[in-house]
Enzyme design. Structure first.
Site, PDB file in Angstrom:
ATOM      1  N   HIS A  78       0.795  -1.117  -0.062  1.00 51.81           N
ATOM      2  CA  HIS A  78       0.142  -0.036   0.160  1.00 51.81           C
ATOM      3  C   HIS A  78       0.822   1.249   0.021  1.00 51.81           C
ATOM      4  O   HIS A  78       0.439   2.088  -0.938  1.00 51.81           O
ATOM      5  CB  HIS A  78      -0.907  -0.030   1.135  1.00 51.81           C
ATOM      6  CG  HIS A  78      -1.872   1.041   1.430  1.00 51.81           C
ATOM      7  ND1 HIS A  78      -1.393   2.189   2.124  1.00 51.81           N
ATOM      8  CD2 HIS A  78      -2.910   1.513   0.519  1.00 51.81           C
ATOM      9  CE1 HIS A  78      -2.500   3.157   2.035  1.00 51.81           C
ATOM     10  NE2 HIS A  78      -3.312   2.735   1.186  1.00 51.81           N
ATOM     11  N   ARG A  83      -9.300   6.440  -8.573  1.00 47.77           N
ATOM     12  CA  ARG A  83      -9.968   5.735  -7.298  1.00 47.77           C
ATOM     13  C   ARG A  83     -10.888   6.527  -6.593  1.00 47.77           C
ATOM     14  O   ARG A  83     -10.502   7.699  -6.115  1.00 47.77           O
ATOM     15  CB  ARG A  83      -8.822   5.215  -6.544  1.00 47.77           C
ATOM     16  CG  ARG A  83      -8.281   4.061  -6.978  1.00 47.77           C
ATOM     17  CD  ARG A  83      -6.686   3.716  -6.468  1.00 47.77           C
ATOM     18  NE  ARG A  83      -6.055   4.963  -6.901  1.00 47.77           N
ATOM     19  CZ  ARG A  83      -4.653   4.736  -7.104  1.00 47.77           C
ATOM     20  NH1 ARG A  83      -4.191   3.467  -7.283  1.00 47.77           N
ATOM     21  NH2 ARG A  83      -3.856   5.764  -7.280  1.00 47.77           N
ATOM     22  N   ARG A 133     -13.378   4.697 -11.300  1.00 50.25           N
ATOM     23  CA  ARG A 133     -13.786   3.466 -10.865  1.00 50.25           C
ATOM     24  C   ARG A 133     -14.701   3.622  -9.616  1.00 50.25           C
ATOM     25  O   ARG A 133     -14.490   4.109  -8.584  1.00 50.25           O
ATOM     26  CB  ARG A 133     -12.534   2.856 -10.452  1.00 50.25           C
ATOM     27  CG  ARG A 133     -12.504   1.215  -9.627  1.00 50.25           C
ATOM     28  CD  ARG A 133     -11.415   0.625  -9.538  1.00 50.25           C
ATOM     29  NE  ARG A 133     -10.672   1.139  -8.349  1.00 50.25           N
ATOM     30  CZ  ARG A 133      -9.770   0.635  -7.676  1.00 50.25           C
ATOM     31  NH1 ARG A 133      -9.051  -0.242  -8.420  1.00 50.25           N
ATOM     32  NH2 ARG A 133      -9.033   1.120  -6.668  1.00 50.25           N
ATOM     33  N   GLU A 135      -9.936  -7.975 -13.871  1.00 47.46           N
ATOM     34  CA  GLU A 135      -8.692  -8.197 -12.404  1.00 47.46           C
ATOM     35  C   GLU A 135      -8.983  -9.462 -12.164  1.00 47.46           C
ATOM     36  O   GLU A 135      -8.187  -9.919 -11.052  1.00 47.46           O
ATOM     37  CB  GLU A 135      -8.821  -7.105 -11.679  1.00 47.46           C
ATOM     38  CG  GLU A 135     -10.164  -6.811 -11.235  1.00 47.46           C
ATOM     39  CD  GLU A 135     -10.112  -5.315 -10.388  1.00 47.46           C
ATOM     40  OE1 GLU A 135      -9.163  -5.055  -9.619  1.00 47.46           O
ATOM     41  OE2 GLU A 135     -11.087  -4.729 -10.131  1.00 47.46           O
ATOM     42  N   GLY A 161      -6.807  -4.481 -14.632  1.00 46.85           N
ATOM     43  CA  GLY A 161      -6.274  -4.481 -13.611  1.00 46.85           C
ATOM     44  C   GLY A 161      -5.143  -5.329 -13.241  1.00 46.85           C
ATOM     45  O   GLY A 161      -5.565  -6.332 -12.444  1.00 46.85           O
ATOM     46  N   THR A 162      -3.848  -5.112 -13.573  1.00 43.17           N
ATOM     47  CA  THR A 162      -2.985  -6.319 -13.578  1.00 43.17           C
ATOM     48  C   THR A 162      -2.470  -6.492 -12.238  1.00 43.17           C
ATOM     49  O   THR A 162      -1.656  -7.516 -11.834  1.00 43.17           O
ATOM     50  CB  THR A 162      -1.879  -6.019 -14.593  1.00 43.17           C
ATOM     51  OG1 THR A 162      -1.570  -4.770 -14.553  1.00 43.17           O
ATOM     52  CG2 THR A 162      -2.362  -6.198 -15.842  1.00 43.17           C
ATOM     53  N   ASN A 163      -2.411  -5.535 -11.184  1.00 49.50           N
ATOM     54  CA  ASN A 163      -2.305  -5.967  -9.871  1.00 49.50           C
ATOM     55  C   ASN A 163      -2.976  -7.137  -9.337  1.00 49.50           C
ATOM     56  O   ASN A 163      -2.496  -8.170  -8.978  1.00 49.50           O
ATOM     57  CB  ASN A 163      -2.503  -4.668  -8.940  1.00 49.50           C
ATOM     58  CG  ASN A 163      -1.545  -3.657  -9.351  1.00 49.50           C
ATOM     59  OD1 ASN A 163      -0.555  -3.701 -10.098  1.00 49.50           O
ATOM     60  ND2 ASN A 163      -1.793  -2.379  -8.830  1.00 49.50           N
ATOM     61  N   ASP A 164      -4.256  -7.005  -9.566  1.00 55.36           N
ATOM     62  CA  ASP A 164      -5.048  -8.074  -8.863  1.00 55.36           C
ATOM     63  C   ASP A 164      -5.087  -9.354  -9.664  1.00 55.36           C
ATOM     64  O   ASP A 164      -5.107 -10.434  -9.039  1.00 55.36           O
ATOM     65  CB  ASP A 164      -6.594  -7.535  -8.685  1.00 55.36           C
ATOM     66  CG  ASP A 164      -6.618  -6.786  -7.237  1.00 55.36           C
ATOM     67  OD1 ASP A 164      -5.594  -6.508  -6.586  1.00 55.36           O
ATOM     68  OD2 ASP A 164      -7.611  -6.454  -6.969  1.00 55.36           O
ATOM     69  N   CYS A 224      -4.573  -0.401 -16.326  1.00 59.13           N
ATOM     70  CA  CYS A 224      -4.464   0.569 -14.994  1.00 59.13           C
ATOM     71  C   CYS A 224      -3.637  -0.050 -13.842  1.00 59.13           C
ATOM     72  O   CYS A 224      -3.643   0.578 -12.719  1.00 59.13           O
ATOM     73  CB  CYS A 224      -5.707   1.089 -14.749  1.00 59.13           C
ATOM     74  SG  CYS A 224      -6.993  -0.155 -14.033  1.00 59.13           S
TER      75      CYS A 224
END
Lengths: 704, 704
Positions: free
Chosen positions: A230, A336, A407, A534, A555-558, A622
Site C-alpha cells: 500500500h 479511485r 472506478r 482483474e 487491473g493487472t495488480n489483482d 491501469c
C-alpha cells in the site's frame, strides 16, 4: 576522457590528462590531473588530432565514447574506447543533439580536412547528425526518465559522512530523496505539514486511513511490505520518496520511537531517506532537485509522435490530475474514488477546513457502513454525494475534456471503519449507536482474505445505493462542467467483475442513474460504462463481458495476485527466493514486470475474446505495470489502446510506448496499419507536390 | 395408495381407503382410514381389479405410483396417478427390485389373465422387470445416498415438541443429526469424549488447531462460515453433523455461554443438531440410525461396473482410510499431512497417551517454525519424522496397495503457532526462546491474505528441509510395508505450484530423497510425483508442468477461489445475493457445484494441455467438488481418471460417475472406447461358446 560531458551532455571533450604519468596514476589519484583542454596548450597538434579521432570514434560507434589514450614522445596512442556512462540529463542532451546536430559544423569540417586531421571521405558524414530520431528514442532508458524528476542527496556530501549517518537499508520503493522530522502517525504528519514543516512518516505498514498523512509527509518509511505494498503504490502515485520493508526497524508507537541496531530515533528527530537506494540516514542531508533539460521536452515530443499507445495517468484528486497533465497524460485511466472517503483532496481550503471536511467525509462513509437498513445507508450516502461531486468537478476541469475513467468503490468496507477509541466515540456520537455495537460491527466485517472478499462490484450488488450515489455524483459533476461550457468525457468503471450477468445488472443501473440525471438537467453527454478485468474468470469470459460494456481496463495488480495465487502484501516473505537468480523461477518480480507467460496469456486471450465480440472495444491497463517499460511494450504488442500509470511514471510510459512502436517489425507494423490501428504517421501523409526532401523522421522510418 | 411401500420399498400395495367417504375426508383426517388391504375383504373383485391396474400403471409409467381412486356402486374409478415420493431406503429397494424382479410371478400372471383381470397382451410384459439396470441407477439421487448414512431425529417426535425446542437455524453444512452437551473449546470436547460423553462443539469459527476437538465432538455448530468453511469441510470429511453460519448465535467464551434471541445455553446444557435442516434444538432429542438396505450394495455394484471414473477418498488418518475403503474408495486422492502436526491420529492409544503424543507433535512443528536457522529447523523436523512415518504406515496398511496421494505441507505456518498463553509458555520452555520472542515471531508470520501467501510448495522452496522430512517419512513408511510383504503405491503431491521451474526443483528433490531412502533399504518401489493444479497460472501452463510430473490433481476449492476472486471463508457475506434466483448470477454455489463456465474452462484446457505433453498423464480432482454429482459428471466428460472426495461422499461419487457414463451419448462412448479410455465392460468380453442368453447387463446395454 569523454567525447561529451557525461554530467551535462554538452558537446565538448571532457576528462583529465596527466603529463608525464601513466593511466594508473590518474586512477589512483596520486597526483591531480589537469582538465583535457589543458592539453591544447601543451600540444595543440596532438590535441587537434585527438579531437578529430574522438569525432570519428563517436561517429563510428554512434554514441558518446569514454576514451583512454596516452601520448608518448609527441605521438598520440589511443588505448581503449567504450560507450561512456552519463547522467540522466546528459543522456537526454546527448541523444537529442546526436539526432539534430552534426558532429561539427561545415566550416569546422572544412578546416579539419584542410589541416589533414579528417580524411576527406569522412567529411560529409561528420557534417550530419549521428543518429535518427528513432535511434535517439531508443537510447533513453526508463531510469533516465525517472531520475530526472526526483530530488537527490547533494552529490557533494562526502562518502564518509554518508557512511557515518547511515542507519539502515530497506527496499527502494519510490526513488528520490526526502528529509524531515520523524513522525509515527498520519495525524502527526498532517499537523506538522499544516505548520509548514516537513515530516517523514514512519509506520510498520500503511493503510487507506493513513492516506492524508502520507500525502502531507515529505517521505514515507515502513518496516514491512514490498514494492507494491500500500505504502509503495500510494507514494509512487505522488512521486513521493518511499522506502518500505525496512525489517531491521523496530517501531514503538507507544513510546513514539524507533530503533535500529540499538540506535534510537525519537519523534521530531530528523532523518533523510534516499529512496533511489533504499537507504535511511540520521540527520538532515542537503538535497538538490535537478532541473529538466530542454532536450527532455524535445525527445518526449518525438516519442509522442512515434507511439501508437495512448498514455493516461492514475489520479484521484484535482491536484493529481493537474500533475498528470503536466507529465503528458492524455487522460485519467484510473480515478479511485475511495481516497475521497478519507480526505479532503480539493484545493483552496485552510488546514483547519481540510481537517474538518476530511472528518466529515470519514464520518459519512462510516455512518453508511454501520447503518442497519437501506434508508439509513442512503441518508449517509447523501452526505457524501456533494463531496464526491466537487472532487469530480475539480478533476474534470483539470483534465479539460480528456477522458477520465472513474472506478466505483473497490476496497472492503472494513478499511473505512474507525480504529482508534476516539474515532469510535465520534462515530457513536454521530450515529447514536453504542461504541460496543460499532466495535462488534467492525469485527463482523473482518475477513480472512479481504483481497478475495466482499469488495469491488460485490459491494454494489449487495448495496446498490452506493453505486447510485457515485454515478449520480459523477454525472452531476459532468453536467456542471457542460453547463459551464467545458468539455468532459467520463468513463464509469465497474471493478472486480466476474460474470456477464453481474456486470449487466450493474451497467444497466449505471445507465439508469446517469440517464435520469442527464434528462433532468437537459444535458446531452457521451459517457462510457466498462469494467476492470482483474479476476481470471473475467479474463476467461471476456467475450461475454464485452457484450454488455464499452471498455476493458486490465487491473493487472489483482489479476497477477489471483492468477499466481500471490498476495502482494505477503509475497515479500518468499518472492525473493523465486526471483533469486539461483532458483531463477521468475525472471523478474511479477508485480514490477508483468508475468508475460501466465498473466500475459490471460490478457492476450481476453483481448482477443473481447474484440471478437465488440470490434471497437476500448482496452487499457491501469495496474502498476502500465508504467514499467517491458510491460508497456507488452501492452503495445497485445494491441491495447492505452496504458495508465501514476503521474510520475507517465513519461516512462510515453518513452516505452514509442520504443515498442519503433521496435516492431515493419511487417507487423504494416499489418496493424492495414487494420487501421496505427495513428497515421507523417511518413504516410501525401508528399507535397514539388517537395523533394522527405522529413528527417520519414527518412529514418524508411531506412528501418 | 402407493403401488409399493414408500417407506421400505416393499412390493406391496400400500395406502388407506375409507368406505362411504370422499377423498377430502381422507386428507382431512376426519375419520380414521383403513389400510388398503382391508378393501380385499370389503370387495375382493374390485381389489383384484385395483391390484392389476396398479401393476399396469407401474408398468406403463415404469415407476412406483401414487394412486387416487374411488369406488362408486361397486365400480372402481381411477382418479389420478403420479410418481410416488419415497424414503431413501425405499428408493434403493424399488429401483433394484424393478430392475431384477418381474411385477408378478408367471403363476400369478396366469391367474390374473385367467380371472380376466389382465389383458393377455400384457401378460409377457408383466412377467418381466420394469427397468434395466442403467435405468435403476438413473433413478437414485445423490440425496438418497447421502441420507442413507446419517442418523436422523426420530421421526416419531411430535412436530409441536420440535417447534417448542427449536432454538435457531444456520446453514446445513453436513447432514445427519447429533445430540450432546455443549462445549465451547476443542479441549473441552476432547476431555468430554475421553470420559465417554457426547459433546457438541460450539465455536464462532474453527481453525486447524481445533481439529482434535472437532474429531472428538459428536456434532459441530459455528456462528460464522459457509458450506465450505473450515468447520464444514473438516466435518464433512468425517461425515460429522455440522451446522455453520448460525449468525443469530452470540457466543461468550469467557462466560462459557451462548445466547439466541434472549435464550441462554450454558456449557454442559444439552442441545440437538439437525444437520440436514440446519436447525438447532434445545435439549436431547432421540436419534435413529438407519440400516443400509441390502439393495444399496446391489445397486452400488452395478454403478461400479458401469462407471469409467475411479473414485478415491480424501483421508488423513488410518481410521479415515479404513472408513474410505468401507465406503468403496479405490484409493486416497488427498492425504493432507498437516492434521498430523496437530493430533495423534493413530489408533490403539489411551486418551492420556493421545493427548501426550498430540502435544509432542504440536511442539515439534512449533519448534520448527520458531527456529532461527536451518540446523534448528532440521532438529525439530527430526522429532516429527517418526510421527509422520507411523501415520503413513497405518494409512498404507489400511489401503492395502491402493494408490495413496500424499500432499506435502500446505497451510501457512502461522496456523500451527501457539495461541493461548499456556501454549506459548510451553513452547518457550521447550525452545528456550522468550515468550516475547515467540509472540513476535507469530506477529511476523501474520499475513494480510493467507490464502495467497507463504503456503503450499512455497514453504518447501524457502525451507526445503520440510520436504526432505516429509518425503523421507513417506518413503520409509512405504519401505516398512514392502519389507512386511504388503503392497503399497504412494503418490507424492506438490501443492500450489505456479511454475514449471518451481515444480522441477521440488520434484527433483522428491526423487533425490526418496531414491536415497530406497537405495539404502535395498527396496524397489514404484511411486509417482505430481502436482495439484489449484492456481490459474498452473492451469494456464499445464503443458509445461506436465513435462516434469507424473500426475495432476485439480484442487478445485482453491482454483475456484482464485479464478473467481472469492474467498470461501468470506463469501458468505455476498454469495447468497449471487445465487439468489432474483439476480440469478450463478446457477449454484460455485464451492458446491463446480463453476463449469469459468473454472471448468480452465480445467478442460489444462487437461488438454497436460495430455498434449504427456499422453498418459494421470488426472484427478481432490476438491470438495469430487463428491458432488453434477461436478463428478463434469469430471467424467472432461476425461479425468478419478475423483476424490470425503469418505462419506464416496458412494455419491460412485453413483454420479455411473450416471455420467450411462448418460453419455453412445457415439461419445464408443469414441472413448476406441481411444482405450473405457474399462472393458462384460458386454465386450467374448461370448462363451454355446451361451445363447446374454446377461441382463449386456442386454440392457445393447438396448440403449
Amino acid at each position: 576522457a569523454f567525447t561529451r560531458d557525461p554530467n551535462t551532455g554538452e558537446n565538448v571533450l571532457y576528462g583529465n590528462f596527466l603529463a608525464n604519468a601513466q593511466g594508473e596514476d590518474v586512477v589512483a589519484g596520486i597526483r591531480d590531473a589537469e582538465p583535457i583542454v589543458a592539453m591544447r596548450e601543451h600540444n595543440p597538434a596532438v590535441y587537434a588530432e585527438f579531437e578529430q579521432i574522438a569525432r570519428q570514434l563517436e561517429r563510428f560507434y554512434r554514441d558518446m565514447q569514454d576514451l583512454e589514450f596516452t601520448i608518448e614522445r609527441g605521438t598520440l596512442y589511443m588505448l581503449q574506447c567504450r560507450t561512456g556512462k552519463r547522467t540522466p540529463r546528459a543522456a537526454f542532451r546527448i541523444a537529442v543533439e546526436q539526432a539534430t546536430q552534426p558532429l561539427a559544423s561545415r566550416q569546422e569540417v572544412k578546416r579539419l580536412v584542410k589541416a589533414g586531421c579528417l580524411p576527406k571521405r569522412w567529411a560529409s558524414a561528420a557534417a550530419k547528425p549521428v543518429l535518427s530520431r528513432q535511434e535517439a528514442i531508443a537510447r533513453i532508458r526508463a531510469e533516465d526518465v525517472e531520475r530526472l524528476f526526483y530530488p537527490v542527496i547533494d552529490p557533494t556530501v562526502p562518502a564518509e559522512e554518508l557512511q557515518r549517518r547511515r542507519l539502515t537499508r530497506g527496499i527502494d520503493a519510490v526513488p528520490g530523496a526526502a528529509t524531515g522530522e520523524v513522525v509515527f502517525s498520519a495525524a502527526a504528519a498532517e499537523s506538522l505539514a499544516a505548520a509548514g514543516r516537513r515530516a517523514i512518516l514512519v509506520r510498520k505498514e500503511t493503510s487507506p486511513e493513513d492516506v492524508g498523512g502520507m500525502y502531507a509527509a515529505a517521505g514515507i518509511l515502513t518496516a514491512t511490505g514490498g514494492k507494491t505494498s500500500h505504502a509503495a503504490v500510494v507514494a509512487r502515485g505522488w512521486g513521493k520518496c518511499c522506502i518500505v520493508g525496512c525489517e531491521t526497524l523496530e517501531i514503538d508507537y507507544a513510546a513514539n520511537m524507533m530503533s535500529v541496531n540499538g540506535r534510537h530515533v525519537r519523534q521530531g528527530d530528523r532523518i533523510t531517506l534516499d529512496g533511489s537506494q533504499g537507504v535511511v540516514y540520521e540527520g538532515e542531508l542537503p538535497l538538490v532537485t535537478p532541473e529538466l533539460p530542454a532536450q527532455y521536452h524535445t525527445l518526449m515530443s518525438w516519442c509522442d509522435a512515434a507511439r501508437r499507445l495512448k498514455v493516461r495517468a492514475n489520479a484521484d484528486s484535482p491536484a493529481d490530475a493537474k500533475a498528470a497533465v503536466r507529465m503528458g497524460a492524455e487522460g485519467i485511466g484510473l480515478c479511485r474514488t475511495e481516497h475521497m472517503f478519507f480526505k479532503e483532496l480539493g484545493g483552496g481550503y485552510s488546514p483547519e477546513e481540510v481537517a474538518r471536511r476530511s472528518q466529515e467525509r470519514q464520518l459519512a462513509i462510516q455512518e453508511m457502513i454501520v447503518a442497519e437498513n437501506e434508508a439509513d445507508r442512503r441518508r449517509a450516502l447523501d452526505k457524501l454525494l456533494p463531496f464526491q461531486r466537487d472532487d469530480f468537478v475539480g478533476i474534470f476541469e483539470a483534465m479539460d475534456g480528456r477522458p477520465v475513467t472513474v472506478r466505483l468503490i473497490d476496497p472492503p468496507l472494513h478499511e473505512f471503519l474507525p480504529r482508534t477509541r476516539e474515532q469510535v466515540e465520534r462515530l457513536s456520537a454521530a450515529t447514536g449507536l453504542s461504541t460496543q455495537a460499532i466495535v462488534q460491527r467492525s469485527e463482523q466485517l473482518h475477513e480472512a482474505n479481504p483481497m478475495l472478499g466482499h469488495r469491488g462490484c460485490r459491494l454494489c450488488i449487495t448495496y446498490p445505493e452506493i453505486l447510485d450515489m457515485q454515478v449520480r455524483a459523477i454525472t452531476e459533476a459532468a453536467v456542471r462542467c457542460r453547463q459551464a461550457g467545458r468539455p468532459v468525457s467520463p468513463e464509469i468503471m465497474i471493478p472486480l467483475s466476474i460474470d456477464r450477468k453481474e456486470l449487466a445488472i450493474l451497467i444497466q443501473r449505471v445507465h439508469q442513474v446517469a440517464d435520469a440525471v442527464l434528462a433532468e438537467a437537459g444535458v446531452k453527454l457521451d459517457y462510457l460504462a466498462g469494467t476492470m478485468i482483474e479476476t481470471p474468470r473475467a479474463a476467461l469470459l471476456a467475450d461475454e463481458l464485452a457484450e454488455v460494456c464499452d471498455f476493458f481496463s486490465f487491473g493487472t495488480n489483482d489479476l497477477t495476485q489471483m492468477t499466481m495465487g500471490l498476495s502482494r502484501d505477503d509475497a515479500g516473505r518468499f518472492l525473493p527466493a523465486y526471483v533469486d537468480p539461483q532458483t531463477g523461477i521468475f525472471p523478474a518480480d511479477p508485480f514490477q514486470t508483468l508475468d508475460f507467460k501466465g498473466v500475459g496469456l490471460l490478457v492476450e486471450s481476453a483481448i482477443a475474446k473481447g474484440r471478437a465480440t465488440r470490434r471497437k472495444l476500448k482496452i487499457g491497463i491501469c495496474g502498476e505495470h502500465g508504467g514499467e517499460s517491458a510491460s508497456v511494450a507488452f501492452c503495445h504488442r497485445a494491441g491495447m489502446d492505452y496504458v495508465s500509470c501514476s503521474p510520475y511514471r507517465v513519461p516512462i510510459a510515453r518513452l516505452a510506448a514509442a520504443q515498442a512502436a519503433l521496435a516492431e517489425k515493419p511487417a507487423a507494423r504494416s499489418r496493424r496499419k492495414r487494420a487501421g490501428r496505427v495513428k497515421k504517421s507523417p511518413a504516410r501523409t501525401k508528399r507535397r507536390p514539388g517537395s523533394r526532401r522527405r522529413s528527417g523522421r520519414t527518412r529514418a522510418r524508411a531506412k528501418k
